[in-house]
Write a protein that holds these residues in place. Structure first.
Motif, PDB file in Angstrom:
ATOM      1  N   THR A  43       1.013  -1.129  -0.108  1.00  0.00           N
ATOM      2  CA  THR A  43       0.034   0.133   0.057  1.00  0.00           C
ATOM      3  C   THR A  43       0.954   1.221   0.016  1.00  0.00           C
ATOM      4  O   THR A  43       0.666   2.235  -0.673  1.00  0.00           O
ATOM      5  CB  THR A  43      -0.955   0.151   1.084  1.00  0.00           C
ATOM      6  N   CYS A  44       1.834   1.263   0.810  1.00  0.00           N
ATOM      7  CA  CYS A  44       2.855   2.384   0.835  1.00  0.00           C
ATOM      8  C   CYS A  44       3.585   2.719  -0.417  1.00  0.00           C
ATOM      9  O   CYS A  44       3.643   3.706  -0.846  1.00  0.00           O
ATOM     10  CB  CYS A  44       3.933   2.022   1.919  1.00  0.00           C
ATOM     11  N   ALA A  45       3.947   1.598  -1.384  1.00  0.00           N
ATOM     12  CA  ALA A  45       4.475   1.574  -2.552  1.00  0.00           C
ATOM     13  C   ALA A  45       3.526   2.307  -3.506  1.00  0.00           C
ATOM     14  O   ALA A  45       3.597   3.223  -4.436  1.00  0.00           O
ATOM     15  CB  ALA A  45       5.002   0.309  -2.830  1.00  0.00           C
ATOM     16  N   ARG A  46       2.216   1.688  -3.550  1.00  0.00           N
ATOM     17  CA  ARG A  46       1.409   2.199  -4.379  1.00  0.00           C
ATOM     18  C   ARG A  46       0.886   3.758  -4.072  1.00  0.00           C
ATOM     19  O   ARG A  46       0.862   4.453  -5.182  1.00  0.00           O
ATOM     20  CB  ARG A  46      -0.005   1.471  -4.315  1.00  0.00           C
ATOM     21  N   ARG A  47       0.706   4.202  -2.712  1.00  0.00           N
ATOM     22  CA  ARG A  47       0.549   5.556  -2.557  1.00  0.00           C
ATOM     23  C   ARG A  47       1.720   6.423  -2.905  1.00  0.00           C
ATOM     24  O   ARG A  47       1.414   7.641  -3.460  1.00  0.00           O
ATOM     25  CB  ARG A  47       0.486   5.794  -0.957  1.00  0.00           C
ATOM     26  N   LEU A  48       3.011   6.013  -2.669  1.00  0.00           N
ATOM     27  CA  LEU A  48       3.940   6.990  -3.211  1.00  0.00           C
ATOM     28  C   LEU A  48       4.051   6.921  -4.770  1.00  0.00           C
ATOM     29  O   LEU A  48       4.518   8.067  -5.078  1.00  0.00           O
ATOM     30  CB  LEU A  48       5.453   6.263  -2.637  1.00  0.00           C
ATOM     31  N   GLU A  49       3.970   5.943  -5.404  1.00  0.00           N
ATOM     32  CA  GLU A  49       3.743   6.068  -6.812  1.00  0.00           C
ATOM     33  C   GLU A  49       2.496   6.881  -7.358  1.00  0.00           C
ATOM     34  O   GLU A  49       2.919   7.846  -8.221  1.00  0.00           O
ATOM     35  CB  GLU A  49       3.538   4.803  -7.389  1.00  0.00           C
ATOM     36  N   LYS A  50       1.494   6.906  -6.815  1.00  0.00           N
ATOM     37  CA  LYS A  50       0.332   7.690  -6.958  1.00  0.00           C
ATOM     38  C   LYS A  50       0.987   9.186  -6.849  1.00  0.00           C
ATOM     39  O   LYS A  50       0.473  10.167  -7.652  1.00  0.00           O
ATOM     40  CB  LYS A  50      -0.953   7.396  -6.248  1.00  0.00           C
ATOM     41  N   LEU A  51       1.385   9.524  -5.596  1.00  0.00           N
ATOM     42  CA  LEU A  51       1.618  11.062  -5.277  1.00  0.00           C
ATOM     43  C   LEU A  51       2.868  11.417  -6.168  1.00  0.00           C
ATOM     44  O   LEU A  51       2.947  12.721  -6.587  1.00  0.00           O
ATOM     45  CB  LEU A  51       2.155  10.970  -3.896  1.00  0.00           C
ATOM     46  N   GLN A  52       3.555  10.493  -6.768  1.00  0.00           N
ATOM     47  CA  GLN A  52       4.712  11.174  -7.528  1.00  0.00           C
ATOM     48  C   GLN A  52       4.115  11.357  -8.994  1.00  0.00           C
ATOM     49  O   GLN A  52       4.245  12.072  -9.576  1.00  0.00           O
ATOM     50  CB  GLN A  52       5.949   9.958  -7.613  1.00  0.00           C
ATOM     51  N   ALA A  53       3.066  10.508  -9.446  1.00  0.00           N
ATOM     52  CA  ALA A  53       2.680  10.701 -10.692  1.00  0.00           C
ATOM     53  C   ALA A  53       1.558  11.880 -10.635  1.00  0.00           C
ATOM     54  O   ALA A  53       1.519  12.663 -11.797  1.00  0.00           O
ATOM     55  CB  ALA A  53       1.625   9.478 -10.999  1.00  0.00           C
ATOM     56  N   GLN A  54       0.999  12.292  -9.440  1.00  0.00           N
ATOM     57  CA  GLN A  54       0.212  13.371  -9.328  1.00  0.00           C
ATOM     58  C   GLN A  54       1.033  14.767  -9.295  1.00  0.00           C
ATOM     59  O   GLN A  54       0.673  15.789  -9.393  1.00  0.00           O
ATOM     60  CB  GLN A  54      -0.634  13.235  -8.015  1.00  0.00           C
ATOM     61  N   GLY A  55       2.439  14.533  -8.979  1.00  0.00           N
ATOM     62  CA  GLY A  55       3.306  15.800  -8.976  1.00  0.00           C
ATOM     63  C   GLY A  55       3.384  16.288  -7.625  1.00  0.00           C
ATOM     64  O   GLY A  55       4.145  17.302  -7.241  1.00  0.00           O
ATOM     65  N   VAL A  56       2.837  15.518  -6.512  1.00  0.00           N
ATOM     66  CA  VAL A  56       3.076  16.035  -5.325  1.00  0.00           C
ATOM     67  C   VAL A  56       4.410  15.712  -4.765  1.00  0.00           C
ATOM     68  O   VAL A  56       4.887  16.521  -4.053  1.00  0.00           O
ATOM     69  CB  VAL A  56       2.046  15.139  -4.103  1.00  0.00           C
ATOM     70  N   ILE A  57       4.860  14.645  -4.947  1.00  0.00           N
ATOM     71  CA  ILE A  57       6.206  14.384  -4.769  1.00  0.00           C
ATOM     72  C   ILE A  57       7.031  14.544  -6.103  1.00  0.00           C
ATOM     73  O   ILE A  57       6.974  13.946  -7.026  1.00  0.00           O
ATOM     74  CB  ILE A  57       6.431  12.742  -4.312  1.00  0.00           C
ATOM     75  N   ARG A  58       7.724  15.909  -5.941  1.00  0.00           N
ATOM     76  CA  ARG A  58       8.512  16.169  -7.103  1.00  0.00           C
ATOM     77  C   ARG A  58       9.973  15.368  -7.457  1.00  0.00           C
ATOM     78  O   ARG A  58       9.931  15.080  -8.505  1.00  0.00           O
ATOM     79  CB  ARG A  58       8.867  17.618  -7.428  1.00  0.00           C
ATOM     80  N   ALA A  59      10.460  15.067  -6.364  1.00  0.00           N
ATOM     81  CA  ALA A  59      12.082  14.494  -6.307  1.00  0.00           C
ATOM     82  C   ALA A  59      12.451  14.057  -5.216  1.00  0.00           C
ATOM     83  O   ALA A  59      12.083  14.393  -4.104  1.00  0.00           O
ATOM     84  CB  ALA A  59      12.789  15.786  -7.131  1.00  0.00           C
ATOM     85  N   ASN A  60      13.401  13.164  -5.530  1.00  0.00           N
ATOM     86  CA  ASN A  60      14.110  12.889  -4.087  1.00  0.00           C
ATOM     87  C   ASN A  60      15.622  13.071  -4.522  1.00  0.00           C
ATOM     88  O   ASN A  60      16.071  12.930  -5.673  1.00  0.00           O
ATOM     89  CB  ASN A  60      14.443  11.262  -3.975  1.00  0.00           C
ATOM     90  N   ARG A  61      16.244  14.002  -3.711  1.00  0.00           N
ATOM     91  CA  ARG A  61      17.707  14.602  -3.955  1.00  0.00           C
ATOM     92  C   ARG A  61      18.426  14.644  -2.695  1.00  0.00           C
ATOM     93  O   ARG A  61      18.251  14.552  -1.649  1.00  0.00           O
ATOM     94  CB  ARG A  61      17.445  15.849  -4.539  1.00  0.00           C
ATOM     95  N   ALA A  62      19.857  14.775  -3.234  1.00  0.00           N
ATOM     96  CA  ALA A  62      20.739  14.650  -2.006  1.00  0.00           C
ATOM     97  C   ALA A  62      20.791  16.057  -1.869  1.00  0.00           C
ATOM     98  O   ALA A  62      20.896  17.119  -2.519  1.00  0.00           O
ATOM     99  CB  ALA A  62      22.145  14.078  -2.384  1.00  0.00           C
ATOM    100  N   VAL A  63      20.880  16.602  -0.452  1.00  0.00           N
ATOM    101  CA  VAL A  63      21.169  18.012   0.002  1.00  0.00           C
ATOM    102  C   VAL A  63      22.783  18.092   0.480  1.00  0.00           C
ATOM    103  O   VAL A  63      23.165  17.411   1.475  1.00  0.00           O
ATOM    104  CB  VAL A  63      20.261  18.438   1.159  1.00  0.00           C
ATOM    105  N   ILE A  64      23.462  18.756  -0.456  1.00  0.00           N
ATOM    106  CA  ILE A  64      24.684  18.926  -0.027  1.00  0.00           C
ATOM    107  C   ILE A  64      25.188  20.173   0.862  1.00  0.00           C
ATOM    108  O   ILE A  64      24.749  21.285   0.345  1.00  0.00           O
ATOM    109  CB  ILE A  64      25.437  18.868  -1.332  1.00  0.00           C
TER     110      ILE A  64
END
Length: 151
Positions: free
Chosen positions: A34-55
Motif C-alpha cells: 500500500t505504501c509503495a502504491r501510494r508513493l507512486e500515485k503521489l509521484q504521478a500526481q506531482g505531489v512528490i517532485r523529486a528525491n535528492r541529496a542535500v549537499i
C-alpha cells in the motif's frame, strides 16, 4: 486531494526520503505494498517532485553566500528573457527567483572566498544583460532553511 493516509505518509517521508518502503510503511501504519502504491500515485500526481541529496556546500569549501537583488531595464522588451537565459549559465548562481515590485530578480551566489566572489561578480554577474540596478546582500547566518510542510 490528499486523504489522511497520504498526509501521514508524506509527514514521515519528507523527514527521511531515504527510508525503504518497509520502514516507511511501518511508520505510516501501512502495508509495504500500500505504501509503495501510494508513493507512486503521489509521484504521478506531482505531489512528490523529486528525491535528492542535500549537499552542504560549506563542506566543499564554499564559504561565501551572497544574494543579489537585481532590477532590470524594463524599457528593453527582452530584458527578462535575455537576463534569465544568461544568468542560468553562471555556475556559481545556485538559485534564481523573480518578483513583482521594485526588485525583479534575486540571484543566490556561492563562492569559495571573497576573492572568488569578486571574480564571479566582475566577470559573470556585471556582464549579464539589461541590469539597471543591483544590490548585494552578504549572508551572515542561515537561521532557518526547512522544506518540511506542516502536514
Amino acid at each position: 486531494m490528499l486523504d489522511d493516509i497520504d498526509r501521514r505518509l508524506l509527514r514521515h517521508y519528507q523527514h527521511d526520503a531515504s527510508l525503504g518502503p518497509a520502514d516507511l510503511a511501518d511508520l505510516a501504519g501501512l502495508t509495504p505494498a500500500t505504501c509503495a502504491r501510494r508513493l507512486e500515485k503521489l509521484q504521478a500526481q506531482g505531489v512528490i517532485r523529486a528525491n535528492r541529496a542535500v549537499i552542504d556546500w560549506r563542506a566543499l569549501g564554499y564559504e561565501v553566500a551572497v544574494s543579489l537583488r537585481v532590477t532590470l531595464d524594463k524599457t528593453q522588451p527582452r530584458a527578462f528573457d535575455d537576463f534569465m537565459q544568461a544568468a542560468r549559465q553562471v555556475p556559481d548562481v545556485v538559485e534564481i527567483q523573480t518578483f513583482l515590485g521594485r526588485v525583479d530578480v534575486r540571484l543566490s551566489i556561492i563562492a569559495r572566498d571573497m576573492a572568488h566572489y569578486q571574480q564571479v561578480y566582475r566577470s559573470a554577474i556585471l556582464t549579464l544583460p539589461h541590469i539597471a540596478d543591483i544590490e548585494a546582500l552578504m549572508h551572515v547566518a542561515q537561521i532557518k532553511s526547512d522544506e518540511v510542510l506542516p502536514l
